[in-house]
Design an enzyme around this catalytic site. Structure first.
Site, PDB file in Angstrom:
ATOM      1  N   ASP A 292       0.851  -1.191   0.000  1.00 12.31           N
ATOM      2  CA  ASP A 292       0.000   0.000   0.000  1.00 12.31           C
ATOM      3  C   ASP A 292       0.887   1.241   0.000  1.00 12.31           C
ATOM      4  O   ASP A 292       2.047   1.197   0.426  1.00 12.31           O
ATOM      5  CB  ASP A 292      -0.870   0.039   1.260  1.00 12.31           C
ATOM      6  N   ASP A 532      -5.016  -4.199   4.812  1.00 12.52           N
ATOM      7  CA  ASP A 532      -5.500  -3.845   6.142  1.00 12.52           C
ATOM      8  C   ASP A 532      -6.997  -4.006   6.323  1.00 12.52           C
ATOM      9  O   ASP A 532      -7.487  -4.056   7.442  1.00 12.52           O
ATOM     10  CB  ASP A 532      -5.100  -2.406   6.506  1.00 12.52           C
ATOM     11  N   ASP A 536      -9.462  -6.965   1.956  1.00 15.24           N
ATOM     12  CA  ASP A 536      -8.105  -7.379   1.597  1.00 15.24           C
ATOM     13  C   ASP A 536      -7.830  -8.833   1.970  1.00 15.24           C
ATOM     14  O   ASP A 536      -6.847  -9.420   1.505  1.00 15.24           O
ATOM     15  CB  ASP A 536      -7.060  -6.500   2.309  1.00 15.24           C
TER      16      ASP A 536
END
Length: 801
Positions: A292, A532, A536
């Site tokens: 990310d 997170d 996901d």
């Protein structure tokens, strides 16, 4: 609401909020397990035979050795157990509670009766509690009831430990913890379940079983040959037991137990929790690291920049009631007190999540003037709904400066609520600019990954321009960017081809991460993926190494992942990759040493009988060698730091076996040359007319010297022993000093020499024996000097963006 002091008192009085521990074993259980190992059974059998022979002194020495080895082994395993226990404490579900008027994120095991829980989507309920407030709260209770559909929960309803919040928010007061919960009453039976072994453990167990069977067969053959050549059945059985003890590689399971448990513990000290041991095995093989942007590459401290106050206030109404996302936190922190009061006083009628083509968060509030609809999110989504696509160039200009722009729009509404948030008559309010600076450590970490052959890929929901700017700052090679819409337009084959060249993905929906993981796997990559959120979890589970964010991650993501970053820091991932390579390399070096050292030991237990020489080894000699081999494996090799070039080598082949043909061949060859050197020395000692005690002492001194030389040689398979001297390892020198002192005592102290059947050696004979042992290993050092640099030039060190 509890105070911290009250919570501490209840925790002490009622115990932790945890189920009975099925994984941790007591000292007695470990000791019983150790006593069932083949080596200890053989030692006990040998001691019994000495009792039959009337040699009580020898029997007592072996019995004492059994006790000492047992104590050492139990201590090692308890150390590993404690490391695993510490990790288990860290991995328990987290809970957000109110104590002393402050929000605290604590381990689930520290929740106590009376705590006020703050529940949100993605949380695992840590204890049985009663809801004091509920906002569209829905729970997945399938693990308790078997019912797959979510269950709505209103104020006053009970929520149970282990259930999952799939929608909404709530506050609940805990009324039962630990074994007193519904899950606790059911979960007591879990204490009987055995934990699954890792692939490495299964592989080594298979090899130990094969070798043990072969050792038993050879031991029987040895006993029969001894009886045929020299008579005396009892001595024949003793000789067979000695050979079996010399062959059985009982150190293999010890190495894996200690290395993996302590490896996971070492990783946890760098802010990374290992939830599944096989992840350690895969770390050294990762070729693609998908991360990310927000919070991983950047500092995750969003601040609002250059935005009119009325736009900030409107955006705050589109934030969650209990902000968890860094952007929501920054917006709420920047809004006026008046808006904060409205968020408390107004009623939230509907909360529309992001999904489909509507890339925005939308809240419908009921105020005194009617319904107010506020949305914030992707500028392209809201600009299109407001008919203001002429403003899109501003988004690109802001992104080029590293700013993230959110669109903000609102609508007044008097009719019934709509199912599709895109159908409200929005009015454009403006852009909200946010900035999140790059972590200072990221460029160096990305460069290190590139040198290690690990390709860093950024996957973000942010605007393409912002993603490219952050990628440029981080040092990620980014010639182009692929958006979520473009991903949706590609079939699986096209996507697999695209990911071979693209390193930056923007405007990606959480569910598209799974497609990206599958695409990289289809392209032959070994994928590590960070995440997170609840959405996901499938991607984290599908990745070879799923990595969840510890601070901002949901419990669902943590449970799906193999690793958890406690500080959400990209640098921690790179540190973990280095530690993973170190653990795997150290395991291989220890295994090489074990294979090599058993060759001369087994050979010299058998060959003197064949050649008609005095027997060199008896059970007491094998015990002596075990006192060198065991700590060398579990202490010296485990403590080795990674080499300077650990992150300058390409990832290992994930399909490669720990005991591959090349590793076994080189280890057996090294053991064979040491055996040849010891055998030649022994033959010379017999031919020169040395006494049986002197001959045995010379042969044994050569084996011990070769053993120590093997430790030095196997510290690294590429760097020479002399080069490794510059890499400190205090445990190595303690073991060397202790071994030499014990050897000197065994040869020159009369009581010990009698037990070992040695006679004192002249200084020249001792030096000759020591030189022979070292000479049997020296060729490996020459090979490192001559061949290894050439192999490195051929292999090369690829860099990947």
């Amino acid at each position: 609401m509890l105070s911290s002091a009250e919570a501490a008192a209840r925790l002490a009085a009622e115990g932790p909020n945890a189920l009975p521990d099925a994984g941790s074993r007591g000292v007695l259980a470990i000791a019983l397990g150790v006593l069932r190992e083949p080596m200890f059974l053989l030692l006990v059998a040998a001691a019994a035979i000495y009792v039959v022979l009337g040699d009580v002194g020898e029997a007592l020495v072996l019995a004492a050795s059994v006790v000492v080895i047992l104590v050492i082994t139990v201590a090692q395993e308890r150390k590993a157990e404690r490391a695993v226990d510490a990790l288990r404490d860290l991995s328990s579900p987290r809970a957000l509670v109110l104590r002393d008027g402050e929000r605290l994120r604590i381990p689930g095991r520290e929740v106590v009766r009376g705590d006020l829980l703050l529940l949100a989507e993605g949380d695992r309920v840590p204890a049985d509690a009663r809801l004091a407030a509920s906002a569209e709260l829905q729970l997945d209770e399938s693990m308790l009831t078997g019912e797959s559909l979510p269950v709505a929960k209103g104020e006053g309803a009970s929520v149970h430990s282990g259930t999952l919040v799939v929608k909404g928010q709530g506050r609940a007061e805990v009324f039962a913890t630990g074994e007193r919960t519904e899950l606790g009453r059911i979960g007591v039976s879990l204490a009987t379940l055995e934990s699954e072994k890792t692939a490495l453990e299964r592989e080594t167990a298979r090899i130990v079983k094969i070798v043990a069977i072969a050792a038993l067969a050879l031991a029987v053959g040895m006993a029969l040959l001894h009886a045929a050549l020299r008579g005396n059945a009892v001595d024949a059985v003793l000789a067979g037991l000695t050979l079996a003890m010399a062959l059985v590689p009982e150190e293999f399971p010890v190495v894996l137990t200690v290395f993996l448990a302590l490896g996971a513990w070492r990783i946890s000290r760098h802010g990374v929790l290992t939830r599944r041991m096989p992840a350690i095995e895969m770390l050294g093989a990762a070729t693609v690291l998908c991360v990310d942007k927000t919070g991983t590459l950047t500092e995750n401290r969003m601040t609002v920049r250059d935005t009119p106050q009325e736009v900030i206030d409107a955006a705050a109404l589109a934030c969650e009631l209990e902000p968890f996302d860094p952007m929501d936190k920054a917006i709420v922190a920047a809004c006026t007190k008046e808006i904060l009061e409205r968020r408390k006083q107004w009623t939230l009628e509907r909360d529309y999540g992001m999904g489909g083509g509507f890339l925005a968060m939308c809240h419908v509030w009921r105020s005194l003037d009617g319904l107010r609809v506020v949305a914030k999110g992707a500028p392209e989504t809201l600009l299109a709904l407001c008919g203001r696509n002429d403003l899109l160039p501003e988004v690109e200009r802001a992104a080029s400066r590293g700013l993230r722009l959110l669109g903000v729009a609102e609508a007044q509404w008097t009719g019934p609520l709509l199912d599709d948030p895109a159908r409200y008559p929005y009015r454009w309010l403006g852009f909200l600019a946010l900035a999140d600076p790059l972590r200072a450590s990221v460029p160096e970490a990305v460069a290190l990954c590139r040198r290690a052959g690990i390709r860093v890929v950024m996957i973000t929901g942010d605007y393409p321009g912002t993603a490219l700017e952050i990628a440029r700052q981080a040092g990620i090679v980014a010639a182009e960017v692929l958006t979520g819409k473009q991903i949706a337009a590609l079939d699986d084959a096209q996507l697999a081809h695209a990911v071979e060249r693209v390193n930056v993905f923007a405007r990606v929906l959480p569910q598209q991460k799974l497609r990206l993981v599958s695409a990289y796997k289809a392209a032959g990559e070994v994928v590590a993926m960070t995440g997170d959120g609840v959405n996901d979890a499938p991607a984290l589970k599908a990745a070879h190494i799923g990595i969840a964010m510890g601070r901002r991650g949901t419990d669902v993501a943590r449970e799906a992942a193999a690793l958890v970053l406690l500080e959400d820091d990209f640098g921690s991932i790179v540190t973990t990759a280095r530690l993973g390579r170190r653990i795997y390399a150290n395991i291989r070096n220890a295994m090489r040493y074990i294979v090599s050292v058993h060759v001369p030991t087994a050979g010299m237990a058998f060959l003197p009988l064949v050649f008609g020489w005095p027997l060199l080894l008896f059970p007491v000699h094998i015990v002596f060698l075990e006192f060198v081999i065991d700590p060398a494996c579990s202490v010296v090799f485990e403590a080795e730091e990674s080499g300077e070039d650990a992150m300058a080598q390409p990832p290992r082949d994930p399909a490669a076996r720990l005991f591959d043909a090349r590793m076994l061949a080189s280890s057996l060859l090294l053991g064979a040359t040491l055996l040849a050197a010891v055998l030649a020395l022994y033959a010379w000692a017999v031919a020169s007319g040395r006494s049986e005690g002197e001959t045995r002492a010379m042969g044994f001194a050569a084996i011990v010297a070769g053993n120590l030389a093997l430790i030095f040689a196997n510290r690294s398979h590429e760097r020479t022993a002399l080069a490794m001297m510059r890499q400190p390892n205090p445990a190595l020198w303690w073991i060397v000093a202790g071994t030499l002192a014990a050897l000197a005592a065994a040869i020159y102290a009369p009581p010990a020499a009698d037990v070992f059947r040695f006679a004192p050696l002249a200084a020249t004979d001792f030096a000759l024996a020591f030189g022979a042992g070292v000479a049997g290993v020296a060729w490996l050092e020459a090979w490192k000097v001559l061949a290894v640099p050439h192999l490195h030039r051929e292999k090369g060190k690829p860099e990947r963006g």
